[in-house]
Design a protein around this motif. Structure first.
Motif, PDB file in Angstrom:
ATOM      1  N   UNK A 124     -57.087 -10.258 -40.707  1.00 19.61           N
ATOM      2  CA  UNK A 124     -56.035 -10.968 -39.977  1.00 19.61           C
ATOM      3  C   UNK A 124     -54.805 -10.073 -39.809  1.00 19.61           C
ATOM      4  N   UNK A 125     -54.504  -9.299 -40.844  1.00 20.47           N
ATOM      5  CA  UNK A 125     -53.368  -8.374 -40.769  1.00 20.47           C
ATOM      6  C   UNK A 125     -53.587  -7.331 -39.679  1.00 20.47           C
ATOM      7  N   UNK A 126     -54.830  -6.849 -39.539  1.00 22.32           N
ATOM      8  CA  UNK A 126     -55.127  -5.868 -38.492  1.00 22.32           C
ATOM      9  C   UNK A 126     -54.940  -6.468 -37.108  1.00 22.32           C
ATOM     10  N   UNK A 127     -55.334  -7.721 -36.942  1.00 22.17           N
ATOM     11  CA  UNK A 127     -55.156  -8.380 -35.640  1.00 22.17           C
ATOM     12  C   UNK A 127     -53.668  -8.572 -35.356  1.00 22.17           C
ATOM     13  N   UNK A 128     -52.908  -8.993 -36.365  1.00 25.94           N
ATOM     14  CA  UNK A 128     -51.466  -9.136 -36.179  1.00 25.94           C
ATOM     15  C   UNK A 128     -50.819  -7.794 -35.836  1.00 25.94           C
ATOM     16  N   UNK A 129     -51.277  -6.729 -36.491  1.00 26.39           N
ATOM     17  CA  UNK A 129     -50.750  -5.391 -36.199  1.00 26.39           C
ATOM     18  C   UNK A 129     -51.092  -4.981 -34.770  1.00 26.39           C
ATOM     19  N   UNK A 130     -52.315  -5.268 -34.345  1.00 24.47           N
ATOM     20  CA  UNK A 130     -52.721  -4.952 -32.974  1.00 24.47           C
ATOM     21  C   UNK A 130     -51.868  -5.717 -31.965  1.00 24.47           C
ATOM     22  N   UNK A 131     -51.686  -7.007 -32.217  1.00 19.06           N
ATOM     23  CA  UNK A 131     -50.877  -7.815 -31.303  1.00 19.06           C
ATOM     24  C   UNK A 131     -49.428  -7.325 -31.261  1.00 19.06           C
ATOM     25  N   UNK A 132     -48.906  -6.978 -32.423  1.00 22.19           N
ATOM     26  CA  UNK A 132     -47.539  -6.454 -32.475  1.00 22.19           C
ATOM     27  C   UNK A 132     -47.407  -5.142 -31.720  1.00 22.19           C
ATOM     28  N   UNK A 133     -48.366  -4.246 -31.912  1.00 18.12           N
ATOM     29  CA  UNK A 133     -48.336  -2.965 -31.203  1.00 18.12           C
ATOM     30  C   UNK A 133     -48.481  -3.172 -29.698  1.00 18.12           C
ATOM     31  N   UNK A 134     -49.341  -4.106 -29.312  1.00 16.14           N
ATOM     32  CA  UNK A 134     -49.513  -4.414 -27.889  1.00 16.14           C
ATOM     33  C   UNK A 134     -48.213  -4.939 -27.290  1.00 16.14           C
ATOM     34  N   UNK A 135     -47.570  -5.822 -28.023  1.00 15.54           N
ATOM     35  CA  UNK A 135     -46.303  -6.379 -27.565  1.00 15.54           C
ATOM     36  C   UNK A 135     -45.264  -5.280 -27.376  1.00 15.54           C
ATOM     37  N   UNK A 136     -45.195  -4.371 -28.333  1.00 13.82           N
ATOM     38  CA  UNK A 136     -44.231  -3.278 -28.237  1.00 13.82           C
ATOM     39  C   UNK A 136     -44.528  -2.357 -27.059  1.00 13.82           C
ATOM     40  N   UNK A 137     -45.805  -2.115 -26.798  1.00 14.69           N
ATOM     41  CA  UNK A 137     -46.173  -1.267 -25.666  1.00 14.69           C
ATOM     42  C   UNK A 137     -45.782  -1.885 -24.329  1.00 14.69           C
ATOM     43  N   UNK A 138     -45.790  -3.198 -24.279  1.00 12.84           N
ATOM     44  CA  UNK A 138     -45.456  -3.915 -23.033  1.00 12.84           C
ATOM     45  C   UNK A 138     -44.029  -4.439 -23.016  1.00 12.84           C
ATOM     46  N   UNK A 139     -43.246  -4.134 -24.037  1.00 11.40           N
ATOM     47  CA  UNK A 139     -41.910  -4.699 -24.227  1.00 11.40           C
ATOM     48  C   UNK A 139     -41.033  -4.592 -22.984  1.00 11.40           C
ATOM     49  N   UNK A 140     -40.979  -3.423 -22.373  1.00  8.47           N
ATOM     50  CA  UNK A 140     -40.099  -3.217 -21.218  1.00  8.47           C
ATOM     51  C   UNK A 140     -40.514  -4.040 -20.003  1.00  8.47           C
ATOM     52  N   UNK A 141     -41.760  -4.480 -19.970  1.00  9.26           N
ATOM     53  CA  UNK A 141     -42.246  -5.283 -18.847  1.00  9.26           C
ATOM     54  C   UNK A 141     -41.965  -6.780 -19.026  1.00  9.26           C
ATOM     55  N   UNK A 142     -41.609  -7.182 -20.243  1.00  7.56           N
ATOM     56  CA  UNK A 142     -41.326  -8.595 -20.506  1.00  7.56           C
ATOM     57  C   UNK A 142     -39.965  -8.977 -19.947  1.00  7.56           C
ATOM     58  N   UNK A 143     -39.837 -10.195 -19.445  1.00  6.25           N
ATOM     59  CA  UNK A 143     -38.522 -10.667 -18.995  1.00  6.25           C
ATOM     60  C   UNK A 143     -37.551 -10.708 -20.177  1.00  6.25           C
ATOM     61  N   UNK A 144     -36.299 -10.485 -19.897  1.00  4.28           N
ATOM     62  CA  UNK A 144     -35.272 -10.454 -20.940  1.00  4.28           C
ATOM     63  C   UNK A 144     -35.275 -11.728 -21.766  1.00  4.28           C
ATOM     64  N   UNK A 145     -35.421 -12.890 -21.127  1.00  2.00           N
ATOM     65  CA  UNK A 145     -35.395 -14.143 -21.888  1.00  2.00           C
ATOM     66  C   UNK A 145     -36.578 -14.234 -22.844  1.00  2.00           C
ATOM     67  N   UNK A 146     -37.724 -13.691 -22.460  1.00  2.00           N
ATOM     68  CA  UNK A 146     -38.890 -13.689 -23.358  1.00  2.00           C
ATOM     69  C   UNK A 146     -38.627 -12.768 -24.544  1.00  2.00           C
ATOM     70  N   UNK A 147     -38.023 -11.603 -24.302  1.00  2.00           N
ATOM     71  CA  UNK A 147     -37.703 -10.680 -25.400  1.00  2.00           C
ATOM     72  C   UNK A 147     -36.726 -11.322 -26.371  1.00  2.00           C
ATOM     73  N   UNK A 148     -35.722 -11.987 -25.821  1.00  2.00           N
ATOM     74  CA  UNK A 148     -34.736 -12.638 -26.684  1.00  2.00           C
ATOM     75  C   UNK A 148     -35.366 -13.766 -27.484  1.00  2.00           C
ATOM     76  N   UNK A 149     -36.262 -14.525 -26.883  1.00  2.00           N
ATOM     77  CA  UNK A 149     -36.939 -15.619 -27.589  1.00  2.00           C
ATOM     78  C   UNK A 149     -37.796 -15.090 -28.732  1.00  2.00           C
ATOM     79  N   UNK A 150     -38.478 -13.979 -28.507  1.00  2.00           N
ATOM     80  CA  UNK A 150     -39.325 -13.388 -29.538  1.00  2.00           C
ATOM     81  C   UNK A 150     -38.493 -12.959 -30.734  1.00  2.00           C
ATOM     82  N   UNK A 151     -37.278 -12.485 -30.478  1.00  2.00           N
ATOM     83  CA  UNK A 151     -36.422 -11.983 -31.551  1.00  2.00           C
ATOM     84  C   UNK A 151     -35.396 -12.998 -32.037  1.00  2.00           C
ATOM     85  N   UNK A 152     -35.489 -14.239 -31.585  1.00  2.00           N
ATOM     86  CA  UNK A 152     -34.550 -15.277 -32.007  1.00  2.00           C
ATOM     87  C   UNK A 152     -34.968 -15.786 -33.380  1.00  2.00           C
TER      88      UNK A 152
END
Length: 87
Positions: free
Chosen positions: A37-65
């Motif tokens: 499960x930790x590996x899947x969470x790490x994969x999802x986190x890395x995927x999110x970071x790779x796509x971070x700049x493509x996410x809308x600002x409000x989505x980025x802020x919600x993720x980090x709220x």
């Protein structure tokens, strides 16, 4: 010029809540998850970071709220979603 882009990126990260990421991460007990499960969470986190700049600002802020994330966090729901991804 590249330095200016990096500085703008860091300022944007901080403005979106990125500066508090260590505090947010410490609030979750990753040890409660199995290694697979930790590996899947790490994969999802890395995927999110790779796509971070493509996410809308409000989505980025919600993720980090911090308050919203802590309120929505449910370990059993996370485990269920991880299992559904493995199918």
């Amino acid at each position: 010029m590249a330095n200016d882009r990096i500085i703008r990126g860091l300022e944007s990260w901080d403005n979106e809540g990125g500066a508090q990421i260590a505090t947010l991460a410490a609030a979750f007990e990753i040890e409660d998850f199995e290694a697979s499960e930790q590996r899947i969470l790490a994969f999802l986190g890395a995927s999110l970071l790779c796509l971070w700049d493509e996410l809308p600002t409000d989505a980025r802020q919600a993720i980090l709220n911090q308050k919203a994330v802590q309120k929505a966090y449910d370990e059993s729901l996370v485990k269920t979603r991880i299992q559904s991804l493995q199918k």
